[in-house]
Design a protein around this motif. Structure first.
Motif, mmCIF file in Angstrom:
data_model
loop_
_atom_site.group_PDB
_atom_site.id
_atom_site.type_symbol
_atom_site.label_atom_id
_atom_site.label_comp_id
_atom_site.label_asym_id
_atom_site.label_seq_id
_atom_site.Cartn_x
_atom_site.Cartn_y
_atom_site.Cartn_z
ATOM 1 N N ARG A 95 0.842 -1.201 0.000
ATOM 2 C CA ARG A 95 0.000 0.000 0.000
ATOM 3 C C ARG A 95 0.877 1.250 0.000
ATOM 4 N N TRP A 133 -7.177 -5.887 -9.428
ATOM 5 C CA TRP A 133 -6.875 -5.112 -8.221
ATOM 6 C C TRP A 133 -7.557 -3.740 -8.282
ATOM 7 N N ARG A 134 -8.086 -3.299 -7.116
ATOM 8 C CA ARG A 134 -8.724 -1.979 -7.072
ATOM 9 C C ARG A 134 -7.648 -0.933 -7.348
ATOM 10 N N THR A 137 -5.192 1.198 -4.699
ATOM 11 C CA THR A 137 -5.027 0.647 -3.344
ATOM 12 C C THR A 137 -3.566 0.287 -3.080
ATOM 13 N N TYR A 138 -2.935 -0.314 -4.101
ATOM 14 C CA TYR A 138 -1.527 -0.718 -3.921
ATOM 15 C C TYR A 138 -0.653 0.159 -4.814
ATOM 16 N N SER A 254 -0.860 -7.499 6.955
ATOM 17 C CA SER A 254 -2.293 -7.873 6.866
ATOM 18 C C SER A 254 -2.504 -9.389 6.908
ATOM 19 N N ASP A 298 -14.013 -7.435 4.003
ATOM 20 C CA ASP A 298 -13.389 -6.106 4.143
ATOM 21 C C ASP A 298 -12.156 -6.012 3.248
ATOM 22 N N ALA A 301 -13.181 -5.832 -0.424
ATOM 23 C CA ALA A 301 -13.786 -4.545 -0.780
ATOM 24 C C ALA A 301 -12.715 -3.521 -1.130
ATOM 25 N N THR A 302 -11.599 -3.547 -0.419
ATOM 26 C CA THR A 302 -10.557 -2.549 -0.678
ATOM 27 C C THR A 302 -9.560 -3.035 -1.730
ATOM 28 N N ALA A 303 -9.501 -4.355 -1.948
ATOM 29 C CA ALA A 303 -8.420 -4.877 -2.792
ATOM 30 C C ALA A 303 -8.900 -5.471 -4.118
ATOM 31 N N PRO A 305 -12.315 -5.757 -5.711
ATOM 32 C CA PRO A 305 -13.756 -5.453 -5.584
ATOM 33 C C PRO A 305 -14.670 -6.400 -6.350
#
Ligand SMILES: Cc1cc2nc3c(=O)[nH]c(=O)nc-3n(C[C@H](O)[C@H](O)[C@H](O)COP(=O)(O)OP(=O)(O)OC[C@H]3O[C@@H](n4cnc5c(N)ncnc54)[C@H](O)[C@@H]3O)c2cc1C
Length: 394
Positions: A95, A133-134, A137-138, A254, A298, A301-303, A305
């Protein structure tokens, strides 16, 4: 009924099957005992995939070990005539910008030092090459081609079949209750089914059950349960290699890691390489909780989608045999001659499978092997910190 062998190997996971094959190759008469069926449904080795990666942060010793193991995986694909190991590459995403001291940064540097060519990725490159990948995010990371996944359960089934066809006695339906000894020397094993087997050498490769079979190890070795999820994506193409490859997502902060669509099983597998929960391998239920599912959603949702509402078609809480320092445990018992213990996979040993049998057989036969130094029988204070660099320690 007593049956005599040169070596009895207790447990037919990846440690036990590779050990039995190697000792047989060295001319020993070997029996391999497991409650079975092999691969055992509750064994750590039994799954559709395990990550094979060289990346271990600053730890060049593990990197060198896995680099050599990967050559072994290619040989096994040849020998067994099927892709047990899929070299599709790995993306290690962060991130924040990769920085000194971080798992990804240190791994990247060590790969370069080793003459490997990891490809650095920024957020645009991530979106272009790996669109699942969203975006945003990264921000950093790398792709490394010399990596992938092994079909772990299939590997154990193939090795066990190879053992049978080479004359190794694979005894299923038996659970070893104790290692029998006489005046401090191992003489064989006794099973819960009332059988006795004798041998000059006994090798305990019982995975997370090891500290239950040998309670003297409970102070340094603990079974911990970790969740994995199989998901059925609505758009499989988006999650199929090379659009998605094996990945770690800021894993040391994580725990999240995963695999693309499985070529046989048709699912995306995601796991968490974290602290886990302490479990009794004999009695405790191995369930994935609603809380685990929430954490997964969770993350998605952030990684990722497009997976956030994909159905979870299978879950499992699988056991690590955790040593306190998270290094493997391969050594002769200090008080019982003729007994060797090989366990302590700590959630990261499967990738070393092509080298495990050789290392364990060297320990059994007392052959000097510099790699065994860090896996020796050792004192570990209760406060010992885990050292596996990719692991999320909470
Ligand atoms: C969720 C999860 C994810 C993982 N992901 C990875 C990964 O991505 N990459 C990686 O490299 N590693 C990974 N690992 C670690 C890896 O799976 C293990 O380190 C490895 O499989 C351990 O093998 P083993 O042979 O020691 O144990 P196991 O595979 O558990 O085998 C032990 C065997 O002993 C038998 N047994 C137990 N008690 C007795 C008894 N009393 N008598 C006879 N037999 C007995 C059992 O039936 C079993 O078959 C993961 C582990 C888990 C749990």
């Amino acid at each position: 009924m007593s049956q005599t062998y040169d070596v009895i190997v207790v447990g037919a996971g990846v440690y036990g099957t590779t050990t039995a094959l190697e000792l047989h190759r060295r001319g020993r008469r070997v029996a391999l005992i497991d409650p079975g069926p092999v691969p055992h449904p509750l064994a750590s080795s039994t799954d559709i995939s395990k990550v094979v990666r060289m990346e271990y942060g600053t730890d060049s010793e593990y990197m060198a070990l896995v680099d050599e193991a990967i050559s072994g995986w290619h040989e096994w694909n040849e020998t067994f005539g099927e892709p047990l190991y899929h070299e599709i590459g790995v993306t290690m995403l962060t991130r924040q910008t990769m920085a000194p001291g971080g798992f990804e940064y240190e791994s990247y540097i060590r790969l370069l030092e080793r003459g490997r060519q990891p490809e650095r990725l920024n957020s645009d490159e991530i979106s272009r090459r790996f669109p699942a990948w969203r975006s945003g995010t990264y921000h950093d990371g790398f792709f490394h081609a010399r990596a992938g996944f092994a079909e772990s359960g299939r590997v154990v089934a193939t090795l066990a079949q190879h053992a049978r066809s080479n004359g190794i006695r694979v005894i299923e339906g038996m659970t070893v209750a104790s290692v029998t000894t006489q005046r401090g020397v191992a003489t064989g094993v006794a099973t819960r089914e009332g059988e006795a087997f004798s041998a000059a050498e006994v090798v305990v490769c019982a995975g997370a059950w090891t500290p239950w079979l040998l309670p003297e190890l409970r102070a340094v070795m603990r079974p911990t349960g970790h969740p994995i999820f199989h998901l059925a994506p609505r758009e499989p193409e988006l999650f199929t290699a090379p659009n998605l490859v094996v990945f770690t997502a800021d894993v040391a902060n994580s725990g999240w890691y995963g695999f693309p669509m499985h070529p046989r099983e048709g699912v995306v597998k995601i796991g968490n390489h974290g602290v886990g929960v302490a479990l009794d391998p004999e009695v405790d239920e191995r369930v994935v909780t609603a809380e685990d599912q929430l954490q997964l959603r969770d993350f998605l949702a952030t990684a990722l989608p497009d997976l956030v509402d994909a159905p979870v078609v299978y879950t499992r809480r699988c056991l690590y045999c955790d040593t306190l320092d998270e290094h493997l445990w391969i050594d002769r018992h200090p008080e019982i001659a003729g007994l060797t213990v090989a366990a302590g996979g700590s959630g990261h040993a499967f990738k070393m499978a092509p080298l495990l049998g050789g290392m364990i057989a060297d320990a059994v036969e007392g052959h000097p092997n510099p790699r065994l130094a860090r896996f020796r029988w050792r004192e570990l204070a209760d406060t010992t910190a885990g050292q596996e660099a990719a692991r999320f320690h909470g």
